[in-house]
Design a protein around this motif. Sequence first.
Motif, PDB file in Angstrom:
ATOM      1  N   TYR A 167      34.104  39.736  36.204  1.00  0.00           N
ATOM      2  CA  TYR A 167      34.761  38.455  36.441  1.00  0.00           C
ATOM      3  C   TYR A 167      35.980  38.661  37.331  1.00  0.00           C
ATOM      4  O   TYR A 167      36.525  39.774  37.439  1.00  0.00           O
ATOM      5  CB  TYR A 167      35.197  37.812  35.123  1.00  0.00           C
ATOM      6  N   SER A 168      36.436  37.583  37.957  1.00  0.00           N
ATOM      7  CA  SER A 168      37.668  37.640  38.741  1.00  0.00           C
ATOM      8  C   SER A 168      38.853  37.422  37.816  1.00  0.00           C
ATOM      9  O   SER A 168      38.708  36.955  36.677  1.00  0.00           O
ATOM     10  CB  SER A 168      37.657  36.570  39.827  1.00  0.00           C
ATOM     11  N   ALA A 169      40.060  37.728  38.317  1.00  0.00           N
ATOM     12  CA  ALA A 169      41.267  37.568  37.497  1.00  0.00           C
ATOM     13  C   ALA A 169      41.479  36.108  37.115  1.00  0.00           C
ATOM     14  O   ALA A 169      41.970  35.806  36.019  1.00  0.00           O
ATOM     15  CB  ALA A 169      42.480  38.097  38.264  1.00  0.00           C
ATOM     16  N   GLU A 170      41.086  35.195  38.008  1.00  0.00           N
ATOM     17  CA  GLU A 170      41.271  33.768  37.701  1.00  0.00           C
ATOM     18  C   GLU A 170      40.343  33.279  36.606  1.00  0.00           C
ATOM     19  O   GLU A 170      40.601  32.239  35.991  1.00  0.00           O
ATOM     20  CB  GLU A 170      41.033  32.938  38.973  1.00  0.00           C
ATOM     21  N   ASP A 171      39.257  34.008  36.348  1.00  0.00           N
ATOM     22  CA  ASP A 171      38.294  33.568  35.334  1.00  0.00           C
ATOM     23  C   ASP A 171      38.798  33.779  33.913  1.00  0.00           C
ATOM     24  O   ASP A 171      38.325  33.122  32.973  1.00  0.00           O
ATOM     25  CB  ASP A 171      36.973  34.323  35.494  1.00  0.00           C
ATOM     26  N   PHE A 172      39.743  34.713  33.733  1.00  0.00           N
ATOM     27  CA  PHE A 172      40.088  35.123  32.378  1.00  0.00           C
ATOM     28  C   PHE A 172      40.948  34.082  31.692  1.00  0.00           C
ATOM     29  O   PHE A 172      41.997  33.652  32.200  1.00  0.00           O
ATOM     30  CB  PHE A 172      40.826  36.468  32.393  1.00  0.00           C
TER      31      PHE A 172
END
Length: 880
Positions: A234-239
């Motif tokens: 996942y990308s950092a923005e997804d977390f």
Amino acid sequence: MNDQGQESNRRILIIDDNRAIHDDFRKILSPDDAESSAALDVSEAKLFGEPEPQVRKVSFQLDSAYQGQEGVAMVEKALAQGRPYSMAFVDVRMPPGWDGVETTSRMLKIDPRIQIVICTAYADYSWDDMFARIGDRDGLVILKKPFDTVEALQLAFAFTEKWRLHCEAQARMQDLEARVDERTREIRRANLALRESEERFSRAFEYAAAGMALVSPEGSWIKVNRALCDLFGYSAEDFDQELWETIMDPTCRDNDLDHRRKLLAGEVPVYHVQKRCIDRHGRTVWVILSVSLVWEENKPRYFIWQLQDITKRKRAEQQLSLEYAISRILAESVGENRVGPKLLEVLCLEFEWDAGVLWRVTQRSDALRRAAVWPEGLGGKALEAKEFELIAAGSEGIPGRVWASVEPTWVPDLSAAGEAKDLVAAHQAGYNAAFAFPILIESRVAGVVALYGRKARELDEDLKRILVVLGGQLGQFFQRIALEDKLFQAEKLKTVGKLAGGVAHEFNSILTAIIGRSEMMLAEVPEGSRAHVQGIEIRKAAERAAVLTRQLLAYGRKQFLRVERLDMNQVILGMEGMLGHLLGAQIDIRLRPGDNLAKVEADAGQIEEVIVNLALNSADAMPNGGKLTLQTSNENIEEDAIGRDEDLKAGAYVMLAISDTGIGMTPKVRERAFEPFFTTKEVGKGSGLGLATCYGIVKQSGGHITIYSEPDRGTTVKIYLPRAPDSLRAETKRKTDGEDPMVELPRGTETILLVEDDRGLREMAEALLRRLGYTVVSASNGAKALALANTGGEEGIDLLFTDIVMPEIDGLKLAEGLRSVSPSIRVLFASAYTGQAIDHQGLVEAGADLLEKPFTPSALARKVRQVLDRPSSAFGRCTG
């Protein structure tokens, strides 16, 4: 104690058994050039948030120790002299002697203020192990080798400064009443400086190898590093909290909440848990999660999460655990039927699949049969429909695909898997991913295991490798089970035979007394009296029991044989009238005595009993009438005979075949046919000793008996009796060593379509024919043969060599189909039934060429050449 140089104490002790490490530390911490000193000043200023000095030289005083004992002694000596070390870099591994953990523990007991940096290339101890031995300290840091110069400088300066601040704090505490306010501010400033330095140092977490994250006490995600994003895809923005709950195994949530409560309550400084997670592609990822809490002004500021990927280690543990579990199942299971559900359950639970099906190749090697499912119900009627009980070879379903390719198959998304029936049915039942792997016995597929999951699942190479290895282990198990079953059956027949023979001998003695007493009683009482009538009934019952004991003795091979030289032709010809009266007019009896038949040595009465028993069984199998054929012939069974029964030893025999056109036997009935007291007849209509008696008589005569039967295809029982020694004909001499016995066999270049459902026999015949120069196209059943002929053009096929009895399309229908489009194709049939039996059953037209199983390579070569050399308009009479 004199804390000399508290304000400028830069004494550092290096404890490492590698001298090169000492040199590295000296180059980093005690540089001779001004530029290095300036770099240290800049690092110091950045670490503590101070303005960068214009010119400042700082040098550390380094002492070296090469073993733990030496280092502890130097710490103790420095403390006694009032010149303590502010910090120490300690290597973990220092053989021989104390390791780094032991050395650290002892140094802290001597000087609790000393700051420790443990250096290691890999972790010999977990944090829990270190805390258990050293104690929970905030002055303990792990420095991974090889270390960065700036990192070492920062640690050296930070820890010497920390030591200095700690000393100052202690000094101020001695003047508590006078400087309580100042001391409090100093401690707060020192703690704040330490926290801020740790926070600035944590900026390097972005490039750490382990996944890291900062999470607020409320559960919101502040920051994640690249390694964490790569770990789960996942990308950092997804977390966020919702994503983490998706990634995390839900069974761990309550445990996490309990650990967090303890952290917030100050009961523990850090906690470590092992977690199972799911990445973006549905793959399982195992991590060790370490969580600590950063406080500010007695309030929780944020959690620091560190996730170490241990998936490979966990896979290795899983594989060991699986191998143990499977080995235990296989060891504790008596037979194959009990293994399947347990095996599937272990596989599904261990590797997170939701359902499993075990398929086994049928005895005729023409289809896969579903042998076991887990769990019961499997998930829907569609997947359990009757049409999925059998999968034909070459099917597009996932089990058929694996069987045909001998390779595992992974289907990550069933919705895009095509129109294969089993995959469509699985998708309709709620499954969205599938994986199947072969069960191999050597290179032959003995079965297929298919696993289904409710979530789409990308290919997992580690899991695929583990289960492919397991397929080979299961193949060895099934092979062992088959051999054990065969051995058990042979031992059972042998044991029951001994028991039956022993019982019969004892029972004969009792019957002798009963018959003798009844005769004596009959001589003493008047004829016609009630006692005389009862005596006659007693004698009749005893005589019937005597017949039973003779059958038991025959099965146990313990009856007395009156061996004589017999002509089997005379035996069957002499019994024709008796069999006609015995079986009735509705049974058409045909005798086919062989030419120049050799003699055998056997008991004529016993052989006649065998024929009668078999004839009566045949009559029972033809309640509405039928044909019974008795045929004899000389047979030379060679070691390399194709289709030879494994128990039939090579040698010269007289063969007696008794064939009927009755209802036939299923494979299960055929396997148990020779067991005593086993019968398929109604109660009171059969003792189950008929075939058992035949078996015992033939075996005691040194012969072999075997059954060929198919449901609705009739039965042929073949009896092989060794030829009498003086009637053996001169055998053709073997070729001398080094000569190829195939050289003198007739050869050819024609194209042969070979159709045989028994894989081993088909491969052997194909190899032989190719060696003789023929072009061979092979198929395992009639449907495939027709497809091959239509694809390649039937005009290119010169000879159809096919088994008669096959599922779906038998040899006769196949020949008719090919001749309808290509009348010139010659046909050679093969069958374990005799030629006369084939004629009686109406399987082929009169005059068709037939090669009886078992046949030798030379017989096959000559028969093929004979049929090919005959004009295409004629079929030629079978000569055996």
